[in-house]
Design a protein around this motif. Structure first.
Motif, PDB file in Angstrom:
ATOM      1  N   ASP A   1      27.119  40.221  30.959  1.00 35.49           N
ATOM      2  CA  ASP A   1      28.348  40.208  30.218  1.00 35.49           C
ATOM      3  C   ASP A   1      29.435  41.028  30.958  1.00 35.49           C
ATOM      4  OD1 ASP A   1      27.418  38.914  28.053  1.00 35.49           O
ATOM      5  OD2 ASP A   1      26.894  40.548  26.888  1.00 35.49           O
ATOM      6  N   ARG A   2      29.104  42.203  31.762  1.00 33.35           N
ATOM      7  CA  ARG A   2      29.986  42.822  32.361  1.00 33.35           C
ATOM      8  C   ARG A   2      30.299  42.126  33.652  1.00 33.35           C
ATOM      9  NH1 ARG A   2      33.701  46.421  34.684  1.00 33.35           N
ATOM     10  NH2 ARG A   2      32.951  47.754  36.594  1.00 33.35           N
ATOM     11  N   LEU A   3      29.538  41.294  34.340  1.00 34.36           N
ATOM     12  CA  LEU A   3      29.817  40.529  35.448  1.00 34.36           C
ATOM     13  C   LEU A   3      30.877  39.472  34.942  1.00 34.36           C
ATOM     14  CD1 LEU A   3      26.423  39.866  37.294  1.00 34.36           C
ATOM     15  CD2 LEU A   3      28.396  41.553  37.790  1.00 34.36           C
ATOM     16  N   LEU A   4      30.686  38.700  33.840  1.00 34.97           N
ATOM     17  CA  LEU A   4      31.666  38.069  33.394  1.00 34.97           C
ATOM     18  C   LEU A   4      33.036  38.541  33.215  1.00 34.97           C
ATOM     19  CD1 LEU A   4      29.234  36.263  30.720  1.00 34.97           C
ATOM     20  CD2 LEU A   4      30.092  34.961  32.530  1.00 34.97           C
ATOM     21  N   GLY A   5      32.974  39.574  32.749  1.00 37.52           N
ATOM     22  CA  GLY A   5      34.068  40.553  32.513  1.00 37.52           C
ATOM     23  C   GLY A   5      35.082  40.731  33.928  1.00 37.52           C
ATOM     24  N   VAL A   6      34.361  40.977  34.938  1.00 36.60           N
ATOM     25  CA  VAL A   6      35.061  41.037  36.180  1.00 36.60           C
ATOM     26  C   VAL A   6      35.535  40.048  36.718  1.00 36.60           C
ATOM     27  CG1 VAL A   6      33.871  43.557  36.453  1.00 36.60           C
ATOM     28  CG2 VAL A   6      33.203  41.117  37.609  1.00 36.60           C
ATOM     29  N   VAL A   7      35.126  38.890  36.412  1.00 34.63           N
ATOM     30  CA  VAL A   7      35.727  37.668  37.140  1.00 34.63           C
ATOM     31  C   VAL A   7      37.068  37.310  37.004  1.00 34.63           C
ATOM     32  CG1 VAL A   7      35.637  35.020  37.244  1.00 34.63           C
ATOM     33  CG2 VAL A   7      33.499  36.347  37.107  1.00 34.63           C
ATOM     34  N   GLY A   8      38.054  37.396  38.050  1.00 32.94           N
ATOM     35  CA  GLY A   8      39.482  37.505  37.800  1.00 32.94           C
ATOM     36  C   GLY A   8      40.068  38.684  37.870  1.00 32.94           C
ATOM     37  N   MET A   9      39.350  39.682  38.141  1.00 33.67           N
ATOM     38  CA  MET A   9      40.141  41.006  38.407  1.00 33.67           C
ATOM     39  C   MET A   9      40.709  41.062  39.842  1.00 33.67           C
ATOM     40  SD  MET A   9      37.516  44.122  37.320  1.00 33.67           S
ATOM     41  CE  MET A   9      38.537  45.438  38.286  1.00 33.67           C
ATOM     42  N   ASP A  10      42.096  41.469  39.795  1.00 36.66           N
ATOM     43  CA  ASP A  10      42.546  41.452  41.229  1.00 36.66           C
ATOM     44  C   ASP A  10      41.872  42.141  42.487  1.00 36.66           C
ATOM     45  OD1 ASP A  10      44.640  40.245  39.690  1.00 36.66           O
ATOM     46  OD2 ASP A  10      45.956  42.034  39.576  1.00 36.66           O
ATOM     47  N   THR A  11      40.996  43.198  41.991  1.00 36.11           N
ATOM     48  CA  THR A  11      40.573  43.891  43.161  1.00 36.11           C
ATOM     49  C   THR A  11      38.973  43.426  43.471  1.00 36.11           C
ATOM     50  OG1 THR A  11      39.627  45.416  41.478  1.00 36.11           O
ATOM     51  CG2 THR A  11      41.642  45.725  42.729  1.00 36.11           C
ATOM     52  N   VAL A  12      38.633  42.392  42.752  1.00 33.19           N
ATOM     53  CA  VAL A  12      37.187  41.901  42.767  1.00 33.19           C
ATOM     54  C   VAL A  12      37.174  40.339  43.227  1.00 33.19           C
ATOM     55  CG1 VAL A  12      34.916  41.343  41.782  1.00 33.19           C
ATOM     56  CG2 VAL A  12      36.262  43.714  41.349  1.00 33.19           C
ATOM     57  N   HIS A  13      36.670  40.202  44.281  1.00 31.28           N
ATOM     58  CA  HIS A  13      36.443  38.628  44.389  1.00 31.28           C
ATOM     59  C   HIS A  13      35.066  38.309  44.762  1.00 31.28           C
ATOM     60  CE1 HIS A  13      37.536  34.785  46.731  1.00 31.28           C
ATOM     61  NE2 HIS A  13      37.046  35.045  47.631  1.00 31.28           N
ATOM     62  N   MET A  14      34.353  37.823  43.685  1.00 34.91           N
ATOM     63  CA  MET A  14      32.922  37.680  43.834  1.00 34.91           C
ATOM     64  C   MET A  14      32.279  36.293  43.602  1.00 34.91           C
ATOM     65  SD  MET A  14      30.649  39.203  40.676  1.00 34.91           S
ATOM     66  CE  MET A  14      31.277  38.290  39.263  1.00 34.91           C
TER      67      MET A  14
END
Length: 282
Positions: free
Chosen positions: A194-207
């Motif tokens: 769930d944490r990983l799903l939440g960081v998709v789209g963060m400006d500072t994260v390109h996952m």
């Protein structure tokens, strides 16, 4: 053991032998030096032949016993010069995981951009506290080192503040197998996804996620971080490798770029994570 590391250790050994032979009050045999130091003669031989890595105390004692205490700083500099490249877990974890995590916090705080490949566990930059606890507990048991899990977890969580600072950028690749790995209970793993799903789209994260069925142009190899094109840190069971020469850094950046071609990003990455999440019976 790397050739460069072993060569440096052998060179230090030759310097130690030179100090023994050139002792101001007369040449010492290995047996005589061992007696002065209260060591087994085999230890003197191993150090001089590059078969054992000395400690700071070993070098200080050697310099004093050969009547040349002023050379200790030189010997220590030689040791730190090649140990900075192979940082054994045995040495690093002597006081637990906390100090290691604080070292990482300092490294990361100075970085603007990181490129990472995670093939063993979810990147520490995105771990939940509960997931991190199981990671630390497992490695503490393996290495038989002091357990300071809560201190280590707090330090790792503190490092993640980096993700919320303007101008920072984490470029992360993870193989899908990492998402399935049951290194913690299902409910902890589900929360981590769930944490990983939440960081998709963060400006500072390109996952990016490399799917299980992706065609791979290279074998995945060990997990690694590249910090600002100035340092590569590679993780292995026995040690971290810190590599700072330009050619090696360029190689790891090239590896990241090639494997990124097999990864999916954005919505497609989210879909892979969500599919795994549905398969976790929390």
């Amino acid at each position: 053991m790397s050739t460069d590391y072993q060569r440096a250790r052998e060179e230090l050994g030759r310097r130690l032998r030179e100090l023994r032979v050139e002792c101001p009050d007369g040449r010492l045999t290995g047996a005589q030096l061992a007696q002065r130091l209260g060591w087994q003669q085999s230890k003197v031989s191993k150090l001089e032949n590059g078969h054992q890595t000395p400690t700071d105390d070993d070098l200080r004692s050697w310099a004093r016993a050969t009547g040349q205490p002023v050379v200790f700083d030189e010997l220590r500099a030689r040791l730190k010069g090649f140990e900075s490249h192979i940082r054994s877990w045995r040495r690093q974890l002597a006081a637990g995981h906390g100090p290691v995590q604080e070292t990482w916090n300092t490294l990361v705080s100075h970085a603007q951009t990181m490129h990472a490949l995670s093939n063993a566990a979810v990147s520490g930059m995105l771990q939940t506290a509960d997931y991190a606890r199981y990671v630390f507990e497992g490695h503490s048991a393996l290495q038989n080192v002091p357990r300071d899990t809560e201190t280590a977890v707090r330090a790792r969580m503190k490092r993640q503040e980096w993700l919320y600072r303007p101008g920072k950028r984490l470029n992360l690749l993870m193989h899908e197998s990492v998402l399935w790995a049951r290194i913690c209970p299902p409910e902890v793993l589900a929360a981590q996804l769930d944490r990983l799903l939440g960081v998709v789209g963060m400006d500072t994260v390109h996952m990016g996620i490399v799917p299980l069925d992706a065609d791979l142009p290279l074998t995945l190899g060990n997990s690694f971080y590249v910090l600002d094109d100035r340092l590569v840190v590679v993780e292995d069971w026995h040690a971290e490798l810190w590599l700072d020469d330009a050619e090696t850094i360029a190689l790891y950046r090239r590896v990241w770029g090639i494997l990124a071609e097999a990864a999916v990003f954005g919505t497609e990455a989210q879909q892979v994570i969500a599919r795994v999440r549905r398969g976790i019976k929390a």
